[in-house]
Design a protein around this motif. Structure first.
Motif, short mmCIF file in Angstrom:
data_model
loop_
_atom_site.label_atom_id
_atom_site.label_comp_id
_atom_site.label_asym_id
_atom_site.label_seq_id
_atom_site.Cartn_x
_atom_site.Cartn_y
_atom_site.Cartn_z
N TYR A 1 0.18 6.69 3.04
CA TYR A 1 -1.05 7.48 3.26
C TYR A 1 -2.07 7.34 2.12
O TYR A 1 -2.84 8.25 1.88
N SER A 2 -2.09 6.19 1.45
CA SER A 2 -2.94 6.03 0.26
C SER A 2 -4.42 6.30 0.51
O SER A 2 -5.07 6.87 -0.38
N PRO A 3 -5.00 5.95 1.65
CA PRO A 3 -6.42 6.28 1.81
C PRO A 3 -6.69 7.79 1.84
O PRO A 3 -7.79 8.23 1.58
N LEU A 4 -5.66 8.55 2.14
CA LEU A 4 -5.81 10.01 2.23
C LEU A 4 -5.55 10.72 0.90
O LEU A 4 -5.84 11.90 0.78
N SER A 5 -4.99 9.99 -0.04
CA SER A 5 -4.62 10.62 -1.32
C SER A 5 -5.80 10.78 -2.24
O SER A 5 -6.74 10.08 -2.26
N GLU B 1 0.84 -1.19 0.00
CA GLU B 1 0.00 0.00 0.00
C GLU B 1 0.88 1.24 0.00
O GLU B 1 1.89 1.32 0.69
#
Length: 147
Positions: free
Chosen positions: A143-147, A140
């Protein structure tokens, strides 16, 4: 931070704000275990399974999953493994500093497995668990969920 220093810090916090006590900390510690993506199975010294996190329940579903709670971990292992578990417990009992031992390498899953001693605030052995440490690079993105 060592366990003694942590408890002193908690007591200091408790005296100042009245918000930190053993009972309130339990929900945080349980959440840490529940959120771990690696299976965690905690046993007492009678080898009874007293806790399984969601990852462990899912991993061991074919062997009973959550129905393993309260059962003997020894029933899930072959005689050689049972012998090794007893040897490790005996080693844990010889010294309060004996708390972690490397037990297995799983090449297929790229992980190392350890047995970890669980001790009370006095250093008395109260149980153990098997710790899985995966050696895969995180897939992953940062900070991928935040991108």
């Amino acid at each position: 931070m060592g366990k003694k220093l942590f408890l002193q810090e908690c007591q200091h916090f408790n005296a100042k704000k009245g918000a930190c006590n053993k009972m309130s900390l339990l929900k945080y510690f349980k959440s840490v275990l529940d959120q771990d993506q690696c299976p965690i199975v905690i046993c007492n010294l009678q080898h009874e399974i007293v806790y399984m996190n969601p990852a462990a329940i899912a991993r061991y579903e074919n062997w009973g999953g959550k129905d393993l709670l309260g059962k003997s971990l020894l029933n899930c292992h072959n005689p050689q493994s049972v012998k090794r578990i007893h040897e490790v417990i005996d080693w844990f009992l010889t010294c309060r500093e004996h708390n972690r031992i490397y037990t297995f390498r799983n090449e297929k899953e790229n992980k190392d497995v350890y047995m970890i001693a669980l001790r009370d605030e006095n250093g008395t052995l109260i149980g153990y668990y098997e710790k899985h440490e995966y050696r895969n690079v995180e897939a992953e993105g940062l900070y991928s969920p935040l991108s």
